[in-house]
Motif scaffolding. Structure first.
Motif: not given
Length: 115
Positions: A69-88
């Protein structure tokens, strides 16, 4: 009134990656605790990751080492980078903004992990 708009969901194969974004229409974005939740069919909504304005981060155990998880307060945006995704990991992912007992939700974005 706080409005949250998520994007970035989709269909991905196991082992793949996706990045979710959430743009918040709100004043003083940096003071909100921003979080990502998910809800799979037949299951309760669960917290995936959260991040305070000061940078304190929490993850549910099942995504540690795979999601960031990360956020850019200047852009009012939060991110979720998801790697190695699983069916669950398949679920509807919701953005959340919380401040002193008040919580706001986005409309959700579907993430499907399947071959």
């Amino acid at each position: 009134q706080v409005q949250l708009v998520e994007s970035g969901g989709g269909l991905v194969q196991p082992g793949g990656s996706l990045r979710l974004s959430c743009v918040a229409t709100v004043n003083f974005f940096s003071i909100y605790v921003m979080g990502w939740y998910r809800q799979a069919p037949g299951k309760q909504r669960e917290l995936v990751a959260s991040m305070t304005g000061g940078g304190t981060i929490n993850y549910v155990d099942s995504v540690k080492g795979r999601f960031t998880i990360s956020r850019d307060n200047a852009k009012n945006t939060v991110y979720l980078q998801m790697n190695s995704l699983k069916p669950e990991d398949t679920a509807v992912y919701y953005c959340n903004a919380a401040l002193t007992g008040r919580a706001y939700w986005g409309q959700g974005t579907q993430v499907t992990v399947s071959s």
